[in-house]
Structures are given as structure tokens and as C-alpha cells.
Design a protein around this motif. Structure first.
Motif, PDB file in Angstrom:
ATOM      1  N   ASP A 127       0.618  -1.095  -0.026  1.00 20.03           N
ATOM      2  CA  ASP A 127       0.170  -0.097   0.016  1.00 20.03           C
ATOM      3  C   ASP A 127       0.785   1.140  -0.040  1.00 20.03           C
ATOM      4  O   ASP A 127       0.446   2.189   0.539  1.00 20.03           O
ATOM      5  CB  ASP A 127      -0.963   0.211   1.327  1.00 20.03           C
ATOM      6  N   GLU A 128       2.034   1.156  -0.455  1.00 19.42           N
ATOM      7  CA  GLU A 128       2.996   2.206  -0.144  1.00 19.42           C
ATOM      8  C   GLU A 128       3.520   2.414  -1.718  1.00 19.42           C
ATOM      9  O   GLU A 128       3.547   1.658  -2.599  1.00 19.42           O
ATOM     10  CB  GLU A 128       4.257   2.129   0.557  1.00 19.42           C
ATOM     11  N   LYS A 129       3.847   3.842  -2.176  1.00 21.66           N
ATOM     12  CA  LYS A 129       4.422   4.153  -3.400  1.00 21.66           C
ATOM     13  C   LYS A 129       5.917   4.186  -3.530  1.00 21.66           C
ATOM     14  O   LYS A 129       6.428   5.093  -2.629  1.00 21.66           O
ATOM     15  CB  LYS A 129       3.755   5.356  -3.819  1.00 21.66           C
ATOM     16  N   PRO A 130       6.795   3.788  -4.387  1.00 26.32           N
ATOM     17  CA  PRO A 130       8.099   3.872  -4.515  1.00 26.32           C
ATOM     18  C   PRO A 130       8.432   5.560  -4.986  1.00 26.32           C
ATOM     19  O   PRO A 130       7.528   6.040  -5.661  1.00 26.32           O
ATOM     20  CB  PRO A 130       8.567   2.922  -5.497  1.00 26.32           C
ATOM     21  N   PHE A 131       9.540   5.787  -4.569  1.00 22.31           N
ATOM     22  CA  PHE A 131      10.053   7.158  -5.256  1.00 22.31           C
ATOM     23  C   PHE A 131      11.583   7.243  -5.242  1.00 22.31           C
ATOM     24  O   PHE A 131      12.192   6.403  -4.510  1.00 22.31           O
ATOM     25  CB  PHE A 131       9.307   8.092  -4.090  1.00 22.31           C
ATOM     26  N   TYR A 132      11.919   8.340  -5.973  1.00 22.74           N
ATOM     27  CA  TYR A 132      13.422   8.280  -6.189  1.00 22.74           C
ATOM     28  C   TYR A 132      13.639   9.628  -5.239  1.00 22.74           C
ATOM     29  O   TYR A 132      13.264  10.535  -5.083  1.00 22.74           O
ATOM     30  CB  TYR A 132      13.580   8.973  -7.581  1.00 22.74           C
ATOM     31  N   PRO A 133      14.724   9.142  -4.350  1.00 23.30           N
ATOM     32  CA  PRO A 133      15.049  10.215  -3.232  1.00 23.30           C
ATOM     33  C   PRO A 133      15.759  11.358  -3.847  1.00 23.30           C
ATOM     34  O   PRO A 133      16.386  11.350  -4.972  1.00 23.30           O
ATOM     35  CB  PRO A 133      16.148   9.330  -2.555  1.00 23.30           C
ATOM     36  N   GLU A 134      15.655  12.526  -3.040  1.00 24.78           N
ATOM     37  CA  GLU A 134      16.310  13.829  -3.491  1.00 24.78           C
ATOM     38  C   GLU A 134      17.861  13.568  -3.390  1.00 24.78           C
ATOM     39  O   GLU A 134      18.265  12.647  -2.375  1.00 24.78           O
ATOM     40  CB  GLU A 134      15.926  14.849  -2.544  1.00 24.78           C
ATOM     41  N   ILE A 135      18.832  14.245  -4.134  1.00 21.34           N
ATOM     42  CA  ILE A 135      20.157  13.967  -3.755  1.00 21.34           C
ATOM     43  C   ILE A 135      20.757  15.278  -3.011  1.00 21.34           C
ATOM     44  O   ILE A 135      20.278  16.448  -3.575  1.00 21.34           O
ATOM     45  CB  ILE A 135      20.793  13.977  -5.314  1.00 21.34           C
ATOM     46  N   ALA A 136      21.246  15.069  -2.057  1.00 19.61           N
ATOM     47  CA  ALA A 136      22.027  16.188  -0.940  1.00 19.61           C
ATOM     48  C   ALA A 136      23.101  16.261  -1.458  1.00 19.61           C
ATOM     49  O   ALA A 136      24.259  15.303  -1.806  1.00 19.61           O
ATOM     50  CB  ALA A 136      21.840  15.392   0.399  1.00 19.61           C
ATOM     51  N   SER A 137      23.779  17.691  -1.394  1.00 25.08           N
ATOM     52  CA  SER A 137      25.155  18.003  -1.743  1.00 25.08           C
ATOM     53  C   SER A 137      25.678  17.905  -0.184  1.00 25.08           C
ATOM     54  O   SER A 137      25.113  17.927   0.874  1.00 25.08           O
ATOM     55  CB  SER A 137      25.288  19.336  -2.230  1.00 25.08           C
ATOM     56  N   PRO A 138      27.118  18.027  -0.227  1.00 27.07           N
ATOM     57  CA  PRO A 138      27.751  17.976   0.937  1.00 27.07           C
ATOM     58  C   PRO A 138      27.428  19.115   1.912  1.00 27.07           C
ATOM     59  O   PRO A 138      27.520  19.214   3.140  1.00 27.07           O
ATOM     60  CB  PRO A 138      29.234  18.100   0.592  1.00 27.07           C
ATOM     61  N   ASN A 139      26.915  20.258   1.275  1.00 28.37           N
ATOM     62  CA  ASN A 139      26.622  21.512   1.908  1.00 28.37           C
ATOM     63  C   ASN A 139      25.136  21.672   2.607  1.00 28.37           C
ATOM     64  O   ASN A 139      25.128  22.006   3.714  1.00 28.37           O
ATOM     65  CB  ASN A 139      27.076  22.670   1.071  1.00 28.37           C
ATOM     66  N   ASP A 140      24.176  21.192   1.702  1.00 31.82           N
ATOM     67  CA  ASP A 140      22.764  21.654   2.230  1.00 31.82           C
ATOM     68  C   ASP A 140      22.344  20.376   2.834  1.00 31.82           C
ATOM     69  O   ASP A 140      21.384  20.603   3.638  1.00 31.82           O
ATOM     70  CB  ASP A 140      21.829  21.853   0.837  1.00 31.82           C
ATOM     71  N   THR A 141      22.965  19.226   2.756  1.00 30.77           N
ATOM     72  CA  THR A 141      22.455  17.989   3.518  1.00 30.77           C
ATOM     73  C   THR A 141      20.792  17.917   3.634  1.00 30.77           C
ATOM     74  O   THR A 141      20.162  18.030   2.519  1.00 30.77           O
ATOM     75  CB  THR A 141      22.814  17.844   5.057  1.00 30.77           C
ATOM     76  N   LEU A 142      20.260  17.891   4.761  1.00 31.24           N
ATOM     77  CA  LEU A 142      18.876  17.614   4.504  1.00 31.24           C
ATOM     78  C   LEU A 142      17.862  19.000   4.919  1.00 31.24           C
ATOM     79  O   LEU A 142      16.531  18.815   5.213  1.00 31.24           O
ATOM     80  CB  LEU A 142      18.357  16.415   5.578  1.00 31.24           C
ATOM     81  N   ARG A 143      18.708  19.930   5.100  1.00 31.35           N
ATOM     82  CA  ARG A 143      17.761  21.248   5.707  1.00 31.35           C
ATOM     83  C   ARG A 143      16.793  21.778   4.581  1.00 31.35           C
ATOM     84  O   ARG A 143      15.588  21.945   5.016  1.00 31.35           O
ATOM     85  CB  ARG A 143      18.551  22.442   5.895  1.00 31.35           C
ATOM     86  N   TYR A 144      17.112  21.606   3.454  1.00 28.88           N
ATOM     87  CA  TYR A 144      16.035  22.033   2.118  1.00 28.88           C
ATOM     88  C   TYR A 144      15.518  20.831   1.377  1.00 28.88           C
ATOM     89  O   TYR A 144      16.444  20.222   1.038  1.00 28.88           O
ATOM     90  CB  TYR A 144      16.891  23.004   1.558  1.00 28.88           C
ATOM     91  N   TYR A 145      14.583  20.643   1.723  1.00 26.47           N
ATOM     92  CA  TYR A 145      13.670  19.458   0.983  1.00 26.47           C
ATOM     93  C   TYR A 145      12.766  19.908   0.145  1.00 26.47           C
ATOM     94  O   TYR A 145      11.949  20.817   0.615  1.00 26.47           O
ATOM     95  CB  TYR A 145      13.449  18.334   2.098  1.00 26.47           C
ATOM     96  N   LYS A 146      12.105  19.261  -0.611  1.00 28.32           N
ATOM     97  CA  LYS A 146      11.205  19.364  -1.519  1.00 28.32           C
ATOM     98  C   LYS A 146       9.830  18.508  -1.049  1.00 28.32           C
ATOM     99  O   LYS A 146       8.525  19.120  -1.165  1.00 28.32           O
ATOM    100  CB  LYS A 146      11.288  18.738  -3.149  1.00 28.32           C
ATOM    101  N   LYS A 147      10.103  17.233  -0.383  1.00 25.93           N
ATOM    102  CA  LYS A 147       8.939  16.740  -0.022  1.00 25.93           C
ATOM    103  C   LYS A 147       9.220  15.932   1.492  1.00 25.93           C
ATOM    104  O   LYS A 147      10.134  15.585   1.500  1.00 25.93           O
ATOM    105  CB  LYS A 147       8.633  15.628  -0.994  1.00 25.93           C
ATOM    106  N   SER A 148       8.160  15.758   2.278  1.00 26.90           N
ATOM    107  CA  SER A 148       8.411  14.998   3.486  1.00 26.90           C
ATOM    108  C   SER A 148       7.288  14.053   3.499  1.00 26.90           C
ATOM    109  O   SER A 148       6.372  14.200   2.609  1.00 26.90           O
ATOM    110  CB  SER A 148       8.160  15.747   4.559  1.00 26.90           C
ATOM    111  N   TYR A 149       7.079  12.972   4.103  1.00 24.45           N
ATOM    112  CA  TYR A 149       6.514  11.798   4.133  1.00 24.45           C
ATOM    113  C   TYR A 149       5.834  11.726   5.705  1.00 24.45           C
ATOM    114  O   TYR A 149       6.675  11.592   6.617  1.00 24.45           O
ATOM    115  CB  TYR A 149       7.036  10.321   3.877  1.00 24.45           C
TER     116      TYR A 149
END
Length: 513
Positions: A220-242
Motif C-alpha cells: 500500500d506504499e508508493k516507490p519514489f526516487y530520493p532527493e540528492i543532497a550535496s555536501p553543503n545543504d544535507t537535509l535542511r532544504y527538502y522538496k517533500k516530506s512523508y
């Protein structure tokens, strides 16, 4: 006449039972004073049993009775006064969750694949893993990852289920300096974890799925392609949360809760640690004193929402999002929050976030004469012994001088790597104006002895042990850490190193010309 008769009976009853009445009042007064409301009925019941063993129907002389009245009055009055004082000092503040990292450091962790029996220490965890279904059949190189939302509850329930042995359980308690509070934990298993899987899909791309509803079934879950993080921004700025569903203990009950989760791919990291996650959620709380309100921001922790390891606070107005300000020196547990309210300074000690009750706990403190590990506060004095020669070393030895205190350990790679740079800097400072002291914690005397024999250090080294408890005194949560202390004992800066430390010492005129 009937009325006089009733009054006479009441007076006689009071005199005959005055010990009982005074006892009841004192017990109830002290119980309220101590806020032991939940024990009130039990204590009164025990008191009744005790007095029933005596002949309490004795006549009490008026002289004795008169003596008892002021005693009773003073006891209840003093107890009530102390109760009010305590109520003013201890504060429990409800919190409101906010998605995002705010201006706190965007900490994250790696979603590591489940251990196997072949992995070092893997045997302690393999029995704790769950069976999941619905893994896409066309995926290759599939890895299952379990992320705990409350690692202590997870360990506790698995120990009680027989999935973690006694030796591992005791070892974890020692390593975490954790004494399980069974009143706040559930013996029955709860969903204090989340599963995610990743693998290569039919297009040859890295694909992920999260068990958002926590039913151990990915159909009942959908697959997704993860966002790619740079060495600088890591996870602070993201497009989508679950939005993730999980269980927690709140006021003795198991409740279902939800939290946002972010997943990113870190190609610059070793393969084992390339899938990173965080729970981007902090909290706010409002403290009201008189007619004035102040909002406090609370970092509960972005990798473990239980709040065990992080309870960092700061006034909300210091979080300047519009300027991209990153807040790195939050007020830790045991440190002080100073607020200006109605023109005067109010000081509160951060007692931390209480996940069990869902509140931020503060304690009112006096404004003057306090020590803290915060910038701008006086550092608590210490007296210990130099590890190499046993001579006494104290803060008083550096009176009138600046002092750089370095907290480190021999097993800490960043600590060891910065020692040559510190040694070079120490050679360039004016020894009449500044001193260096090293404090080693979380280590063994044998390792430290061998290390210093191989890598001599020019400034005094102190071993933090169960007697001097320097690591605990200065609330050191990780290595390397350091304080730069002024000549009057005030902490000028914290965790400053490399070129920034050198520039600071140069600005203060502490380097040789």
C-alpha cells in the motif's frame, strides 16, 4: 436548649478527638505542600490504622489544647508558603509542533541496513527485526532498514520479549548512562520504529519506499526516487516530506502519533551511509508571566523524536529565518534561559522536554551568582590533578589569565587530528596571558598513558573520573568540545577551533608579536 446541646457535643467531640483532627490537617497540609496528591488517600488510610491502635478518647486539658493551636497554625502556614514558592519555580509548558528545522542545526542520521549475524555486534539485534511484505519483485539488491523513533523503548520491549539478552541490555544501559524508568515504558511491544526499503528498480535507478502507516506491508506504499543532497545543504532544504505513523507512551497510555520524515541520497558518503533520514520537526512553547508572553523554540531532536538526547531551547525571536541564521549555541539541559519580562530579567533553568507528559519543563532561578556552561556566564571552578605528574590543577591557578579548556578522548579521531594544530597554536601564544588545559573523558587511563607516551602534550591533561566528574560538571555531550574563558572566569566562546580560534586569540592580543 437543643442548639446549646449540639454545640456542647461538638466541643466535647473536638476535645476528645483533637489529636486526630490535628493529625488529619497536618497530613493533608503536608501532602498538598509536597504535591503528593496521588498518595493522599493511601496515607490518610494508613494514619487511621495507626491511631486505631491507641486509646484516642482521652480528655485533653485546655492548657495543652491552647499550646497545640499555634503549632498547628504555624505548620500549615509555613507549608502553604513553601508550596506557593515551589509552584512559582517549577513550570510545565505545553508544546506545539512545527514542521521544519527552524534555525537549529539540521542533524540527520544514516538509515543503515539491518545487521546480520556476520556483522560485528549483529547478534544483539537480529532478533529484534520484523518480517515485512510487499517488497517489489522486480527490485534488485534490496535492503531493509529499521529506524527507531524511541530507541530506549525499543530496547526495553525487546528485552522483555526475549529478543535482547541480559548482557546486551546491561551493556546498553551502561553505555547510554540510562536507568530504565519502567513507569514510563511499555513491556508490551509498541510501534516505536519505522521500516523503509531501498533497491535498484527495473529502470536501474535507486528507489525507496517507506512504510508510512507502519503495518509492515509495502503493497500500500508508493516507490519514489530520493532527493540528492550535496555536501553543503544535507537535509535542511527538502522538496517533500512523508507523514509517518508510530506509537508512543503519553501519560501511561499508548497513543498513535504522526511525524514528517525526510529521506535523501548522499552520494559523497560511504555506501553504507548513503541513505540519510531526519524528522524535520521542532516545537514552540509559550511562557506567560503576568500580562507578558514569550515564545520559546524547542529542538527535541531530528533523528529521535523521543527527546531523550536533545532538549535544546532558545527564545523564538532569536531564530532569524529571513537572514538564514543557523542557531548553534542552544540552551542545553541544565543551562539557563534569560528573558526580559516587564522590564526585569527572569531566569529559568532548562529541565528538558518530557515526552511522557508532552511538556517543556523549566525551573525559575535567581538571577545572580550562578555558574553555567553558556557563553557570558561564569564557569564553575574546578580542582583536579595533572594526569602525568599528579600535581594540583585548578581554575584558580589561571586567575587573571585567559584559559582554553579542551575536552577530548584518545579514541576521538577529530580530537586527535586537531592536536598538532593546537600544539602549534600553543607555541605561538603568550603564556603569561593565557593557559591551556586538556580534560580527557570517556576513556581509560591505560589508553591515555600510552597515547601521551607516544604523543606528548605540552599543557596539563586532566583525567575525568567518577571522583572529579568534570565531564558531567561541564555538561559535555560530545568530543571535541572546548571553552575559551576570560581572565575573570566568564566563558567567552565555545567549540571554537582552527583558524577561528587563532583569529579570536589574535584579536584578544594573546599571540606573540
Amino acid at each position: 436548649m437543643k442548639i446549646l446541646g449540639y454545640l456542647n457535643r461538638i466541643c466535647r467531640y473536638f476535645i476528645e478527638h483533637v489529636y486526630d483532627i490535628i493529625g488529619y490537617l497536618l497530613i493533608l497540609g503536608y501532602i498538598n505542600c509536597l504535591n503528593f496528591y496521588c498518595f493522599k488517600a493511601q496515607i490518610v488510610y494508613e494514619y487511621l490504622i495507626v491511631i486505631n491502635g491507641f486509646n484516642y478518647k482521652k480528655q485533653l486539658s485546655m492548657k495543652k489544647f491552647v499550646r497545640l493551636i499555634p503549632v498547628l497554625y504555624l505548620c500549615i502556614l509555613s507549608c502553604t508558603t513553601n508550596s506557593n514558592e515551589r509552584d512559582e519555580k517549577l513550570i510545565n509548558l505545553p508544546i506545539t509542533y512545527i514542521e521544519g528545522f527552524g534555525s537549529f542545526p539540521a542533524n540527520y542520521a544514516a538509515a543503515v541496513a539491518e545487521y546480520t549475524l556476520d556483522d560485528p555486534g549483529g547478534e544483539a539485534w537480529v532478533k529484534t527485526y520484523k518480517t515485512v511484505s510487499g517488497i517489489p519483485k522486480l527490485w534488485k539488491n534490496v535492503k531493509k532498514c529499521m529506524v527507531q523513533t524511541d530507541i530506549r523503548q525499543f530496547v526495553y520491549q525487546n528485552f522483555n520479549e526475549g529478543n535482547i539478552d541480559t548482557s546486551s541490555y546491561i551493556s546498553l544501559q551502561k553505555n547510554w548512562e540510562w536507568k530504565p524508568d519502567e513507569k514510563r515504558l511499555s513491556r508490551l511491544p509498541i510501534r516505536c520504529y519505522i521500516y523503509l526499503i531501498h533497491g535498484t528498480d527495473q529502470l536501474g535507478k535507486l528507489s525507496l519506499m517507506i512504510d508510512t502507516n507502519n503495518n509492515l506491508d509495502f503493497t500500500d506504499e508508493k516507490p519514489f526516487y530520493p532527493e540528492i543532497a550535496s555536501p553543503n545543504d544535507t537535509l535542511r532544504y527538502y522538496k517533500k516530506s512523508y507523514e509517518i505513523e508510530y506509537d508512543k507512551i503519553r501519560d501511561g497510555r499508548v497513543v498513535t502519533s504522526h511525524i514528517p520524515m525526510v529521506i535523501k541520497y548522499l552520494p559523497h558518503q560511504p555506501k553504507k551511509y548513503q541513505i540519510a533520514y531526519a524528522f524535520p520537526r521542532y516545537a514552540s512553547s509559550v511562557i506567560k508571566i503576568g500580562d507578558e508572553e514569550k515564545t520559546i523554540a524547542l529542538n527535541i531532536g531530528f533523528t529521535d523524536p523521543s527527546g531523550y538526547d536533545v532538549s535544546e531551547i532558545t527564545p523564538m525571536d532569536s531564530l532569524r529565518k529571513d537572514r538564514g541564521f543557523i542557531f548553534n549555541n542552544g540552551i542545553q539541559i541544565g543551562e539557563f534561559l534569560d528573558l526580559k519580562i516587564n522590564g526585569s530579567k527572569k531566569r529559568f533553568r532548562n529541565l528538558g522536554y518530557d515526552e511522557y507528559h508532552g511538556v517543556l519543563r523549566l525551573k525559575g532561578e535567581t538571577v545572580d551568582n550562578v555558574y553555567s556552561t553558556q557563553i557570558g556566564y561564569k564557569i564553575k571552578p574546578f580542582t583536579a590533578k595533572d594526569f602525568s605528574d599528579g600535581r594540583a590543577v585548578s581554575l584558580q591557578d589561571y586567575k587573571g589569565k585567559y584559559l582554553f579548556i579542551d575536552f577530548w578522548a584518545t579514541w576521538c579521531q577529530p580530537c586527535v587530528e586537531e592536536l598538532p594544530e593546537l600544539t602549534k597554536l600553543y607555541g605561538n601564544v603568550n603564556k603569561d596571558s593565557i593557559g591551556f588545559v586538556g580534560i580527557v573523558g570517556g576513556d581509560s587511563k591505560q589508553r591515555l598513558t600510552k597515547f601521551l607516551q607516544k604523543h606528548p602534550i605540552a599543557w596539563p591533561q586532566i583525567y575525568s573520573d567518577s571522583i572529579n566528574k568534570l565531564i558531567e560538571t561541564y555538561n559535555i555531550g560530545g568530543y571535541p568540545s572546548n571553552f575559551l574563558v576570560s581572565s575573570d572566569g566568564t566563558i567567552l566562546d565555545k567549540n571554537i577551533r582552527g583558524s577561528k580560534l587563532q583569529a579570536k586569540l589574535s584579536k584578544l592580543g594573546l599571540l606573540k608579536e
